[in-house]
Motif scaffolding. Structure first.
Motif, PDB file in Angstrom:
ATOM      1  N   LYS A  16       0.838  -1.211   0.000  1.00  0.00           N
ATOM      2  CA  LYS A  16       0.000   0.000   0.000  1.00  0.00           C
ATOM      3  C   LYS A  16       0.868   1.255   0.000  1.00  0.00           C
ATOM      4  CE  LYS A  16      -4.026  -1.870   2.410  1.00  0.00           C
ATOM      5  NZ  LYS A  16      -4.842  -1.725   3.633  1.00  0.00           N
ATOM      6  N   GLN A  17       1.923   1.239   0.800  1.00  0.00           N
ATOM      7  CA  GLN A  17       2.830   2.385   0.873  1.00  0.00           C
ATOM      8  C   GLN A  17       3.556   2.589  -0.450  1.00  0.00           C
ATOM      9  OE1 GLN A  17       3.126   4.849   2.991  1.00  0.00           O
ATOM     10  NE2 GLN A  17       4.703   5.739   1.686  1.00  0.00           N
ATOM     11  N   ALA A  18       3.922   1.506  -1.111  1.00  0.00           N
ATOM     12  CA  ALA A  18       4.591   1.613  -2.413  1.00  0.00           C
ATOM     13  C   ALA A  18       3.681   2.322  -3.415  1.00  0.00           C
ATOM     14  CB  ALA A  18       4.995   0.231  -2.923  1.00  0.00           C
ATOM     15  N   VAL A  68       7.933  -5.654  -6.343  1.00  0.00           N
ATOM     16  CA  VAL A  68       8.973  -5.853  -7.350  1.00  0.00           C
ATOM     17  C   VAL A  68       8.885  -4.786  -8.445  1.00  0.00           C
ATOM     18  CG1 VAL A  68       9.752  -7.393  -9.217  1.00  0.00           C
ATOM     19  CG2 VAL A  68       9.284  -8.319  -6.938  1.00  0.00           C
ATOM     20  N   GLY A  69       7.700  -4.558  -8.963  1.00  0.00           N
ATOM     21  CA  GLY A  69       7.538  -3.597 -10.053  1.00  0.00           C
ATOM     22  C   GLY A  69       7.888  -2.181  -9.650  1.00  0.00           C
ATOM     23  N   VAL A  70       7.405  -1.749  -8.494  1.00  0.00           N
ATOM     24  CA  VAL A  70       7.704  -0.389  -8.035  1.00  0.00           C
ATOM     25  C   VAL A  70       9.206  -0.232  -7.790  1.00  0.00           C
ATOM     26  CG1 VAL A  70       7.374   1.248  -6.119  1.00  0.00           C
ATOM     27  CG2 VAL A  70       5.394   0.128  -7.164  1.00  0.00           C
ATOM     28  N   GLU A  71       9.811  -1.262  -7.235  1.00  0.00           N
ATOM     29  CA  GLU A  71      11.263  -1.188  -6.997  1.00  0.00           C
ATOM     30  C   GLU A  71      12.028  -1.072  -8.305  1.00  0.00           C
ATOM     31  OE1 GLU A  71      14.599  -0.943  -4.472  1.00  0.00           O
ATOM     32  OE2 GLU A  71      12.457  -0.752  -4.061  1.00  0.00           O
ATOM     33  N   LEU A  72      11.640  -1.811  -9.312  1.00  0.00           N
ATOM     34  CA  LEU A  72      12.307  -1.703 -10.611  1.00  0.00           C
ATOM     35  C   LEU A  72      12.118  -0.317 -11.224  1.00  0.00           C
ATOM     36  CD1 LEU A  72      11.595  -5.256 -12.018  1.00  0.00           C
ATOM     37  CD2 LEU A  72      13.840  -4.283 -11.484  1.00  0.00           C
ATOM     38  N   ASP A  73      10.915   0.247 -11.098  1.00  0.00           N
ATOM     39  CA  ASP A  73      10.692   1.614 -11.579  1.00  0.00           C
ATOM     40  C   ASP A  73      11.596   2.599 -10.836  1.00  0.00           C
ATOM     41  OD1 ASP A  73       8.762   0.939 -13.488  1.00  0.00           O
ATOM     42  OD2 ASP A  73       7.058   1.497 -12.211  1.00  0.00           O
ATOM     43  N   ARG A  74      11.695   2.451  -9.519  1.00  0.00           N
ATOM     44  CA  ARG A  74      12.548   3.350  -8.715  1.00  0.00           C
ATOM     45  C   ARG A  74      14.018   3.218  -9.116  1.00  0.00           C
ATOM     46  NH1 ARG A  74       9.724   1.922  -3.068  1.00  0.00           N
ATOM     47  NH2 ARG A  74       8.109   3.515  -3.095  1.00  0.00           N
ATOM     48  N   ASP A  99       6.732  -6.065 -17.867  1.00  0.00           N
ATOM     49  CA  ASP A  99       5.837  -5.313 -16.988  1.00  0.00           C
ATOM     50  C   ASP A  99       4.421  -5.887 -17.040  1.00  0.00           C
ATOM     51  OD1 ASP A  99       6.015  -4.396 -19.657  1.00  0.00           O
ATOM     52  OD2 ASP A  99       5.415  -2.362 -19.140  1.00  0.00           O
ATOM     53  N   GLU A 100       3.933  -6.169 -18.233  1.00  0.00           N
ATOM     54  CA  GLU A 100       2.613  -6.787 -18.362  1.00  0.00           C
ATOM     55  C   GLU A 100       2.603  -8.221 -17.836  1.00  0.00           C
ATOM     56  OE1 GLU A 100       3.943  -5.083 -20.976  1.00  0.00           O
ATOM     57  OE2 GLU A 100       2.475  -3.510 -21.413  1.00  0.00           O
ATOM     58  N   THR A 101       3.701  -8.931 -18.020  1.00  0.00           N
ATOM     59  CA  THR A 101       3.767 -10.328 -17.564  1.00  0.00           C
ATOM     60  C   THR A 101       3.659 -10.415 -16.050  1.00  0.00           C
ATOM     61  OG1 THR A 101       5.109 -10.920 -19.486  1.00  0.00           O
ATOM     62  CG2 THR A 101       5.158 -12.431 -17.606  1.00  0.00           C
ATOM     63  N   VAL A 141       9.631   7.156 -13.706  1.00  0.00           N
ATOM     64  CA  VAL A 141       9.461   5.949 -14.509  1.00  0.00           C
ATOM     65  C   VAL A 141       8.312   5.151 -13.902  1.00  0.00           C
ATOM     66  CG1 VAL A 141      10.536   3.779 -15.246  1.00  0.00           C
ATOM     67  CG2 VAL A 141      11.910   5.884 -15.143  1.00  0.00           C
ATOM     68  N   ASN A 142       7.329   4.835 -14.715  1.00  0.00           N
ATOM     69  CA  ASN A 142       6.167   4.056 -14.276  1.00  0.00           C
ATOM     70  C   ASN A 142       5.925   2.864 -15.195  1.00  0.00           C
ATOM     71  OD1 ASN A 142       5.404   5.691 -12.047  1.00  0.00           O
ATOM     72  ND2 ASN A 142       4.654   7.205 -13.514  1.00  0.00           N
ATOM     73  N   THR A 143       6.986   2.322 -15.728  1.00  0.00           N
ATOM     74  CA  THR A 143       6.870   1.215 -16.673  1.00  0.00           C
ATOM     75  C   THR A 143       6.083   0.055 -16.072  1.00  0.00           C
ATOM     76  OG1 THR A 143       8.900   1.858 -17.785  1.00  0.00           O
ATOM     77  CG2 THR A 143       8.206  -0.443 -18.031  1.00  0.00           C
ATOM     78  N   PHE A 144       6.345  -0.273 -14.835  1.00  0.00           N
ATOM     79  CA  PHE A 144       5.647  -1.374 -14.175  1.00  0.00           C
ATOM     80  C   PHE A 144       4.372  -0.899 -13.488  1.00  0.00           C
ATOM     81  CE2 PHE A 144       9.872  -2.971 -14.779  1.00  0.00           C
ATOM     82  CZ  PHE A 144       9.689  -4.310 -15.048  1.00  0.00           C
TER      83      PHE A 144
END
Length: 186
Positions: A16-18, A68-74, A99-101, A141-144
């Protein structure tokens, strides 16, 4: 080596925080869920949508995908990924697909309605999903993230569709609670 598990409440709050830290509120997702489900449920309320999102965010697959996705964007924003991954994620390369996967994998727990709704949201980018997908270069970056928000919204919409059918079939509160409990496994 003694490996301690991270408590699920900690992971729920972290997910939620992410989202919150990236400018995504539960209300912004609820608006999408409401738009998707209102044609099928004239008694739908925003509170119903918010509750469904809260339940979805308790699922480990969803939480892990968000983290995982938010961390990769960061990391991509900080230019901390190795090349060519850095350039691919930073530019949201159209043929990337990972990202879609990740988002698609998270939504699978909500059946074919969740999957088709995710596809619709990925294609049409409603509400905050569109904002996240079209942010100007240099503003993050918001790819994920856009796909993860679509996965949460699709899952919550699917969950509501199933609950609506449960009510139409006159399932008792106990039966619906049992389904809710079973749904939370995993």
């Amino acid at each position: 080596m003694n490996k301690e598990h991270v408590h699920s409440k900690v992971v729920t709050e972290a997910a939620k925080q992410a989202l919150h830290s990236r400018g995504v509120s539960i209300d912004s997702i609820a608006k999408i869920v409401y738009q998707m489900q209102l044609p099928y449920n004239e008694n739908l309320s925003m509170d119903d949508c918010i509750y469904s999102i809260e339940r979805v965010l308790m699922k480990r697959e969803i939480q892990h995908a968000i983290l995982v996705g938010v961390e990769l964007d960061r990391l991509a924003e900080k230019k901390m990924l190795s090349e060519p991954l850095q350039s691919i994620v930073e530019s949201d390369e159209p043929l990337f697909g990972v990202d879609e996967t990740i988002a698609f994998g998270a939504v699978l727990g909500y059946g074919s309605i969740g999957v088709t709704t995710f596809g619709h949201l990925d294609k049409n980018k409603l509400g905050i999903i569109r904002y996240l997908d079209t942010k100007k270069e240099g503003s993050g970056v918001n790819t994920f993230l856009d796909d993860l928000v679509a996965a949460v919204a699709a899952s919550a919409a699917s969950r509501l569709a199933h609950r609506q059918r449960d009510l139409e079939e006159s399932l008792t509160a106990k039966e619906i609670n049992e389904i809710d409990h079973e749904e939370m496994i995993g």
